[in-house]
Design a protein around this motif. Structure first.
Motif, short mmCIF file in Angstrom:
data_model
loop_
_atom_site.label_atom_id
_atom_site.label_comp_id
_atom_site.label_asym_id
_atom_site.label_seq_id
_atom_site.Cartn_x
_atom_site.Cartn_y
_atom_site.Cartn_z
N ASN A 162 0.84 -1.20 0.00
CA ASN A 162 0.00 0.00 0.00
C ASN A 162 0.87 1.25 0.00
N ALA A 163 1.85 1.27 -0.90
CA ALA A 163 2.84 2.35 -0.94
C ALA A 163 2.89 3.00 -2.31
N GLN A 164 3.41 4.23 -2.33
CA GLN A 164 3.58 5.02 -3.54
C GLN A 164 5.01 4.87 -4.06
N LEU A 165 5.18 4.62 -5.36
CA LEU A 165 6.51 4.58 -5.94
C LEU A 165 7.11 5.97 -5.97
N VAL A 166 8.38 6.07 -5.54
CA VAL A 166 9.09 7.35 -5.52
C VAL A 166 10.51 7.10 -6.03
N THR A 167 11.02 8.02 -6.83
CA THR A 167 12.38 7.87 -7.35
C THR A 167 13.07 9.23 -7.44
N THR A 168 14.29 9.21 -7.96
CA THR A 168 15.09 10.43 -8.10
C THR A 168 14.75 11.13 -9.40
N GLU A 169 15.19 12.38 -9.50
CA GLU A 169 14.96 13.16 -10.71
C GLU A 169 15.69 12.52 -11.90
N LYS A 170 16.89 12.02 -11.65
CA LYS A 170 17.66 11.41 -12.74
C LYS A 170 17.02 10.11 -13.21
N PRO B 201 9.64 5.03 -18.75
CA PRO B 201 8.78 5.00 -19.94
C PRO B 201 7.55 5.88 -19.71
N ALA B 202 7.00 6.40 -20.78
CA ALA B 202 5.88 7.34 -20.68
C ALA B 202 4.72 6.78 -19.87
N ALA B 203 4.45 5.48 -19.99
CA ALA B 203 3.31 4.88 -19.32
C ALA B 203 3.44 4.90 -17.80
N PHE B 204 4.68 5.00 -17.30
CA PHE B 204 4.89 4.93 -15.87
C PHE B 204 5.10 6.31 -15.23
N ARG B 205 5.29 7.34 -16.02
CA ARG B 205 5.57 8.65 -15.44
C ARG B 205 4.46 9.16 -14.52
N PRO B 206 3.19 8.95 -14.86
CA PRO B 206 2.15 9.43 -13.94
C PRO B 206 2.06 8.61 -12.65
N LYS B 207 2.71 7.45 -12.63
CA LYS B 207 2.58 6.55 -11.49
C LYS B 207 3.68 6.72 -10.44
N VAL B 208 4.69 7.52 -10.77
CA VAL B 208 5.88 7.61 -9.91
C VAL B 208 6.09 9.06 -9.47
N LEU B 209 6.25 9.28 -8.18
CA LEU B 209 6.60 10.60 -7.67
C LEU B 209 8.11 10.78 -7.69
N THR B 210 8.54 12.03 -7.80
CA THR B 210 9.96 12.36 -7.87
C THR B 210 10.33 13.30 -6.72
#
Length: 326
Positions: A279-287, A293-302
């Motif tokens: 029950n967690a949100q995906l988060v990654t770095t700016e780099k 991929p375009a399909a995953f950009r709305p799903k991941v916070l930066t």
């Protein structure tokens, strides 16, 4: 690949066994450097380089300098991980990280950025497009372009590792040899890391020593209490996980990837599944976000970070000398 642990421990039997190969690597670097200086640009060229293999904070340093400079600066990069040989100006709506590399794609949001496997051709292209000053992203050991100012960046927390050259240690060339060509050293880390770096390596630095630290960019996002599944493919992913936790996020899952690792659909689908199970949100770095991929950009916070420089007097003086009259 992740660097072996012994690279950042006092030299032991592994470094001793690999010493002959390290000597060959160092000799190869020395021969390459000795071919310079190469192409002399019409305007100033500032090289942001390192002695260590892997990430040390060069990209945040380039961004900080772009925001510090008065002249119209362009960035020239080799485009590590990209397929285009260039010279080509990076366009974020046209190019992908697979074509130009993740770092140039990120840097293109801050200044005109060129990818060229032949750095001299990249500098010529940038000059032709109106660049008044060139920032070379990496290339300290590459003699293809003459540098007017070379800044060696180092992660203060790990310093120069065990002080040995690849494969016996993390260095592209010996510390004394590399720093003899440097005009400045920039160590990046918190106060504790800076103190340790000064103790271990301060005596080796005979040029102006700048210090800075990475701080999250405040963009109105409230991280407090967010259940986060963090992933990162940077030099030291643990730094990102720690920073995210310091912002108040509840990091319930994390995945350290190789530096510049390709973010395939299969990998991201697995990470998405793991995050949902927690029950967690995906988060990654700016780099890393630049490689999504375009399909995953709305799903991941930066969580973006920026380099905060300390005393810049020496840097300001050097930049004034380079840009006097412009």
């Amino acid at each position: 690949m992740r660097p072996p642990a012994f690279w950042h421990q006092p030299p032991g039997w592994q470094a001793a066994v690999l010493a002959p190969l390290a000597a060959l690597y160092a000799a190869g670097t020395a021969r390459r450097v000795a071919k310079g200086p190469g192409f002399k640009a019409d305007g100033p060229v500032i090289c942001i380089g390192n002695l260590n293999a892997g990430g040390v904070g060069k990209t945040p340093t380039v961004i900080a300098l772009l925001q510090h400079l008065r002249l119209r600066a362009h960035v020239v990069s080799r485009g590590y991980g990209g397929t285009l040989t260039g010279p080509v100006q990076v366009q974020d709506r046209v190019h992908t990280a697979d074509q130009v590399g993740d770092e140039p794609l990120l840097l293109s949001a801050f200044a005109p950025t060129w990818v060229a496997k032949d750095r001299a051709q990249g500098v010529r292209a940038a000059q032709g497009a109106g660049a008044e000053l060139i920032l070379l992203d990496d290339g300290f050991q590459n003699p293809g372009v003459a540098k007017d100012l070379s800044i060696v960046v180092v992660d203060a927390a790990v310093g120069f590792g065990n002080g040995r050259v690849i494969p016996a240690g993390p260095l592209r060339e010996p510390v004394a040899v590399g720093l003899a060509r440097a005009d400045m050293v920039l160590s990046i880390g918190d106060d504790t890391a800076q103190a340790r770096f000064d103790q271990d390596w301060g005596a080796a630095i005979r040029v102006p020593h700048l210090r800075g630290h990475l701080a999250p960019l405040q963009m109105g996002m409230d991280w407090a209490g967010l259940r986060a599944f963090a992933f990162a493919g940077i030099g030291r992913p643990e730094k990102f996980f720690q920073t995210l936790a310091q912002q108040g996020a509840d990091v319930v899952g994390q995945q350290a990837l190789d530096d510049h690792q390709t973010l395939t659909t299969a990998l991201l689908t697995r990470l998405e599944r793991d995050a949902k199970a927690l029950n967690a949100q995906l988060v990654t770095t700016e780099k890393d976000a630049a490689r999504l991929p375009a399909a995953f950009r709305p799903k991941v916070l930066t969580l973006p970070v920026r380099l905060q420089l300390g005393d810049t007097a020496a840097l300001d003086a050097a930049l004034a000398r380079l840009t006097d009259g412009n």
